[in-house]
Each structure stands twice: as structure tokens, then as C-alpha cells.
Scaffold this active site. Structure first.
Site, PDB file in Angstrom:
ATOM      1  N   SER A  90       0.849  -1.189   0.000  1.00 48.83           N
ATOM      2  CA  SER A  90       0.000   0.000   0.000  1.00 48.83           C
ATOM      3  C   SER A  90       0.882   1.235   0.000  1.00 48.83           C
ATOM      4  O   SER A  90       2.100   1.165  -0.111  1.00 48.83           O
ATOM      5  CB  SER A  90      -0.915  -0.009   1.221  1.00 48.83           C
ATOM      6  OG  SER A  90      -0.140   0.000   2.396  1.00 48.83           O
ATOM      7  N   ARG A  91       0.269   2.393   0.183  1.00 53.25           N
ATOM      8  CA  ARG A  91       0.997   3.652   0.110  1.00 53.25           C
ATOM      9  C   ARG A  91       2.090   3.707   1.181  1.00 53.25           C
ATOM     10  O   ARG A  91       1.957   3.171   2.262  1.00 53.25           O
ATOM     11  CB  ARG A  91       0.042   4.834   0.311  1.00 53.25           C
ATOM     12  CG  ARG A  91      -0.953   4.984  -0.812  1.00 53.25           C
ATOM     13  CD  ARG A  91      -1.964   6.050  -0.453  1.00 53.25           C
ATOM     14  NE  ARG A  91      -2.990   6.149  -1.479  1.00 53.25           N
ATOM     15  CZ  ARG A  91      -2.959   7.004  -2.478  1.00 53.25           C
ATOM     16  NH1 ARG A  91      -1.969   7.826  -2.608  1.00 53.25           N
ATOM     17  NH2 ARG A  91      -3.935   7.046  -3.363  1.00 53.25           N
ATOM     18  N   PHE A  92       3.154   4.413   0.852  1.00 56.24           N
ATOM     19  CA  PHE A  92       4.254   4.548   1.788  1.00 56.24           C
ATOM     20  C   PHE A  92       3.876   5.500   2.909  1.00 56.24           C
ATOM     21  O   PHE A  92       3.136   6.453   2.721  1.00 56.24           O
ATOM     22  CB  PHE A  92       5.498   5.113   1.076  1.00 56.24           C
ATOM     23  CG  PHE A  92       6.191   4.103   0.223  1.00 56.24           C
ATOM     24  CD1 PHE A  92       6.966   3.133   0.803  1.00 56.24           C
ATOM     25  CD2 PHE A  92       6.057   4.125  -1.149  1.00 56.24           C
ATOM     26  CE1 PHE A  92       7.613   2.197   0.019  1.00 56.24           C
ATOM     27  CE2 PHE A  92       6.687   3.195  -1.939  1.00 56.24           C
ATOM     28  CZ  PHE A  92       7.479   2.232  -1.343  1.00 56.24           C
TER      29      PHE A  92
END
Length: 607
Positions: free
Chosen positions: A25-27
Site C-alpha cells: 500500500s501507500r508509503f
């Protein structure tokens, strides 16, 4: 026809949930960046008194990055460390290392501290206060930076050190010091700290990276362009390189790219262009000036009871009825397949038209951490698409419970400028393609067509006014004015810096190049006596009754049978006035929007 936008039966829409990609997923986290600046005497040498020394260029770069970070990502941590100094000030008590600013968030005070160095033209002040020394150990310098990251109380997702120097062989003749520096450089690379060399051109000799630094620098796989940039001579060149390295490239997410049965590779998705807007105002408590949080609760309209998530459902309208769905049913309806890219086939690049644009494109790059061996497979696909001038058409499911989209992968080869700095990266532009439902067929009103003389004259004007356009040359004047005012307030300046609006046309230049052609074009197109600056004629007032300028009101159709229209599900086609008139005759409430009136009528008629 069904209205397929989700409504609430008192429900919270989760369409805007953050994307959940198949691999990652997003950092999260924040960036940590240390400016490591060489302060030996060669860094203060100048070719010309009117030019900046290499040290001045480094300080200006650090100041620019601090100013930009305040705007773009004020949560990141920045530090400025001098090495090769006579005076020492650092937590590890190493000699010849001076920590000017520890790892902390950028602020106005730090910018003002850096400005003191640039405002002082006399290098003797630096020599007297901090001093110069060439007896430093680079291994100690790197150790100090590593400890600064380790001792930080904040969680740092990406750690970077930018090393500024014009000395290509700092430990010439000292094999032991060279070995220690190389060992420490390898250690910090294994700790996940990126060391970037920002080498500058010395006035009296060229910078030879093979003497020492080629064994110090470890270039990440996603940034290896095969060749290091040339040493920077001017401040603009150095600033360009710093801007490309002052932050970690953060992907939107990682996903699988399926080329066929049993064959897939990992890719990361990036945004190359994103619209920049002014930040939202933050609500503060007027007594404490502390930020306040917004909390939303939902209540039943009839009883006033607070609703829990389990009490909330969703609905869609079909044929005038509300079709109610549970959360699990909504999830099942939205599920099509596993997230990722699936190759459908190839088409010539010429089949992609400009009017196919649906939304901003994204960019994909191979990701070795997901699937080992992705880079050579990705590179082979890229080179074949470039060689055959084709694009790949794929099905994209960006996240769980997301509908599929068709996308075109447009290959792009790498480009370097004259200093070997990467201008455009190699990879695929991911361009969203429209469905049949998205394409509109417009009917244009008949208009007069231009004759051959008018077209030729317009072509001459276009040729005269052509120029080389680069979007990076134009800053948004609204944003720049906003941030310059904020900067002036934060730094206690009397007035903000002047902003030059490059979006304003240069009228004098246009007149000089194409003034005569424009006048000739006007004579060919506009009728005799036409004055573009004349005030347009006022509209005639509507005839028959009413005051001055009063428009005639449309007459309502009193013969409409609202009950028949309701039974046919066509209430949406009636005007609000007709709906309100019916509600009055039936003793119903006339308060609310059009949909409220329709719902009230349907409930009244039992539909």
C-alpha cells in the site's frame, strides 16, 4: 434509467478510501535529509569576485530546499553538517566536524541562520568563527551522520545524505583512511541510508570520480542511469541536481503486471505530474491555538438517535424505488478481480488520440522487491514497444473492490542533458482510456468558414509567434504570491519578494514580431468599422409589461397530470415550480430540493 451513484440510507461512502495495492500500500513516514558540506579552503575559492564560491552555492541550495520543504512537506527532517572545519561541534565529539543544524523540521529560524552565511561576502568571518582544516576523516563524518539518523526520535522512512565537495581525493596517500571511509560507506548503505555525491567543479582542476568516490557511492537500482552527472559549475546546475535528489521517489503503490498465464512481473506506479493547490486552512482553538479535530456523527432524522456503522446501509434508485444494500453486498458488487495489470494486446501508437484523455496519466517502473527479475523483463518489453512503435493495451484494477479500467502503456526512453543529468526517465506512461459511455458526440452549430487568405495569414502569425515551451519555466503566480507572503511573515521581512508573472503575454514583443500581420489579419476577418474595444450594445428590454430590464417569465403548463407522471417515473422531468404547485394543492410540504419534493410526492401517492 438507474442513478448508479451510491446514496445513503444513512451511510458513509468509502469510495475515497486509500488505494490498497496487491503488493504494497501507500508509503508512510517522512524523509530525512542531511546536507554534508565540505568546508576546506578550496570550497571557498572563486574564479571571479562576482561569482559565488562552491561553499556559497551549497548554502544557497540548502536554503532553497528548506524553503521548498516548508511548502511541500514540512514534516520532513533536515540537517546541515560541515566537515573539514577547525572547530568541532557534534554529539560523537569527532574532530573537524561541525553540526550546524540537527535533524529537525524546516522552519524560519533555520532559513535565517543559513542566510547569515550568504549575506557575508567576507570569508574571513567563517575562518575566524568555524575555521578550515583538511585533517578530517570521512569515515568519522559518515559515522556522525549515521548516528544522527539512529538517534532521531522521529520515525524516518527514507534517509539521505547529500555530500557536497570539490575535492576528488580527500585522503590522497592515506590508504588506511580510504579503507575506513569505504567500509563505513558500505555500512550506511546496508542500513538503508542513501549517500548522494553532489560534486562541484574546482577552479583549477577537473573532478575525477575514479580516484576515490566511485567506491563510496552506491546508486539505488531505481535511480541508476548508467553514468554519473558532470561536476556542477553554476548554481543553477547544482540546484537542478539537488531538486531531483532531495526527496525519495515515492510510488503510489506496487502491483503485479500479468503478461500471460504464469508470467508476471512487479511494477511500481508513480505520479509524474500533479496539480498543486494552496494548502487548506487549519482550524485552531481560539484560546490555545492548538489544532482541532473534526469528528462526524450521524443521527436518525426521526428519533434523533445516534447511528452506529452497523445501523447504516446504502441504496441506489431504480425506477423511482430505493434498492437497499448491506455493506457486504456492496463489496461483492464492486469486486471484479484481483488488483493488478493484465496485458490484453498491442496497438499502433497512432491509434491513441488526444481526445481519448480521461484523466492525468501515471508512470510505471519495474519493482524488484515484489518479483525478482522484473527489471530485465520490463526492459525487454519497453525496448520492443519502442522499436515497433506500438503501445500495450491492459486491464487495470488499481485496488480491491475497484472496477476495471482499460489503459494504454506508452513507452518512453531515457533522456539525459548535456551534463548527464536525467531529464526524462525510462518506463511506461499509463494512460487511462475511455469506455464507449465516456465518449460524447457533439453537434456543432453551423458557423462561417474562413477563406484561404484568412487561413494563410493566421499561419503566418503562428509562425512568427512560435517559441520553445517548457512547463518548468512557468510558475503558478497565484501560488508564488501566496507563499512569498507567508515567507515574509514567517521571516519578519518588511515586504515579500517581487514575483514576476511569466504567464503575462509580452505585448511589446508580440507587436514587434507580428504587429503588422495581426493588423492585416483583422482587415481580412472583421468588417469595416469594427472596434473590439467598443462597449457592446445593450439588450432590448422584454416587451409587454414588467419593469425595466425585467425578463418575461415562462408560463407554467397547468395541464400536466402529476399523478400520471409519478406513476410513469417521470417526475424528474417536471420543473420545481410544477412540483411545488402540486404539493400545495395536496397539502404537502414545499420545503427542500427537487429530490425532496419528488420523494414527498411518491410517498403521498404510495409509489
Amino acid at each position: 434509467m438507474a442513478d448508479w451513484s451510491w446514496g445513503y440510507a444513512d451511510a458513509d461512502d468509502d469510495d475515497n478510501e486509500e488505494a490498497e495495492f496487491s503488493y504494497e500500500s501507500r508509503f508512510g513516514g517522512r524523509d530525512g535529509l542531511i546536507f554534508l558540506i565540505d568546508c576546506t579552503k578550496p570550497m571557498f575559492a572563486k574564479d571571479d569576485e562576482d561569482e559565488d564560491s562552491p561553499f556559497d552555492q551549497c548554502i544557497k541550495c540548502a536554503k532553497t530546499v528548506l524553503s521548498n520543504k516548508i511548502i511541500s512537506s514540512d514534516k520532513d527532517l533536515i540537517a546541515v553538517v560541515f566537515f573539514g572545519t577547525e572547530k568541532a561541534e557534534n554529539p560523537t565529539e569527532f574532530k573537524h566536524i561541525y553540526v550546524l543544524q540537527g535533524l529537525d523540521q524546516p522552519c524560519a529560524k533555520r532559513i535565517l541562520q543559513l542566510e547569515e552565511f550568504t549575506d557575508n561576502d567576507d570569508n574571513n568571518d567563517f575562518s575566524n568563527t568555524i575555521g578550515h582544516s583538511s585533517d578530517y576523516q570521512l569515515s568519522d563524518v559518515l559515522w556522525t551522520c549515521s548516528n544522527m539518523f539512529s538517534n532521531s526520535e522521529q520515525k524516518i522512512a527514507h534517509k539521505r545524505i547529500m555530500l557536497f565537495t570539490n575535492n576528488d581525493n580527500p585522503h590522497a596517500g592515506d590508504v588506511g583512511a580510504q579503507r575506513q571511509a569505504k567500509t563505513k560507506a558500505k555500512d550506511i548503505n546496508e542500513l538503508g541510508i542513501d549517500l548522494e555525491l553532489m560534486h562541484l567543479q574546482s577552479p583549477d582542476k577537473s573532478f575525477d570520480i575514479t580516484k576515490f568516490y566511485q567506491d563510496i557511492i552506491f546508486i539505488p537500482d531505481d535511480e541508476d542511469i548508467g553514468v554519473l552527472p558532470d561536476p556542477s559549475v553554476k548554481f543553477e546546475e547544482l540546484l537542478t541536481r539537488v531538486r531531483t535528489k532531495d526527496h525519495k521517489k515515492r510510488s503510489m503503490g506496487r502491483m503485479a503486471f500479468k503478461l500471460g498465464e504464469g508470467l508476471e512481473l512487479g511494477v511500481s506506479m508513480f505520479n509524474l505530474v500533479r496539480s498543486t493547490t494552496k494548502p487548506y486552512a487549519i482550524n485552531l482553538d481560539k484560546k490555545t491555538n492548538e489544532p482541532v479535530k473534526t469528528k462526524t456523527s450521524r443521527y436518525c432524522e426521526e428519533t434523533g438517535e445516534k447511528l452506529m456503522p452497523s445501523d447504516i446501509k446504502k441504496f441506489q434508485k431504480f425506477g423511482g424505488r430505493r434498492i437497499i444494500f448491506d455493506a457486504d453486498e456492496v463489496t461483492e458488487i464492486r469486486k471484479f478481480d484481483q488488483p493488478g495489470l493484465s496485458l490484453m494486446g498491442f496497438k499502433p501508437r497512432s491509434s491513441l488520440k488526444r481526445y481519448h484523455h480521461v484523466r492525468a496519466a501515471q508512470f510505471i517502473y519495474p519493482d524488484e522487491t515484489s518479483v525478482t527479475g522484473s527489471t530485465p523483463l520490463f526492459s525487454a518489453l519497453l525496448q520492443k514497444c519502442l522499436a515497433r512503435d506500438v503501445m500495450a493495451v491492459c486491464k487495470l484494477i488499481p485496488r480491491k473492490n475497484s472496477p476495471p479500467k482499460f489503459v494504454a502503456l506508452l513507452a518512453q526512453d531515457e533522456e539525459l542533458d548535456e551534463h548527464n543529468v536525467q531529464v526524462t526517465p525510462s518506463g511506461f506512461h499509463l494512460i487511462y482510456l475511455p469506455f464507449t459511455d465516456d465518449i460524447r458526440k457533439l453537434k456543432y452549430d453551423a458557423t462561417p468558414k474562413a477563406n484561404t487568405d484568412q487561413i494563410d495569414k493566421a499561419k503566418d502569425i503562428v509562425k512568427k509567434l512560435q517559441f520553445s515551451y517548457n512547463s518548468e519555466s512557468f510558475e503558478n503566480p497565484v501560488l508564488q504570491t501566496h507563499y512569498r507572503n507567508l515567507e515574509a511573515l514567517a521571516l519578519d521581512r518588511d515586504q515579500p519578494e517581487d514575483i514576476k508573472d511569466y504567464t503575462e503575454p509580452n505585448a511589446a514583443h508580440i507587436k514587434r514580431r507580428a504587429g503588422n500581420l495581426i493588423e492585416e489579419f483583422k482587415e481580412l476577418v472583421y468588417p469595416d468599422g469594427y472596434d473590439p474595444d467598443a462597449t457592446p450594445a445593450k439588450r432590448k428590454a422584454a416587451s409587454g409589461g414588467g419593469g425595466r430590464g425585467q425578463a418575461k417569465k415562462p408560463k407554467l403548463d397547468e395541464n400536466i397530470n402529476v399523478e400520471d407522471e409519478a406513476k410513469a417515473g417521470k417526475l424528474g422531468k417536471l420543473t420545481v415550480a410544477a412540483l411545488k404547485n402540486f404539493c400545495k394543492t395536496q397539502g404537502l410540504s414545499t420545503v427542500g430540493k427537487k429530490q425532496d419534493l419528488i420523494d414527498s410526492i411518491n410517498d403521498h401517492l404510495g409509489l
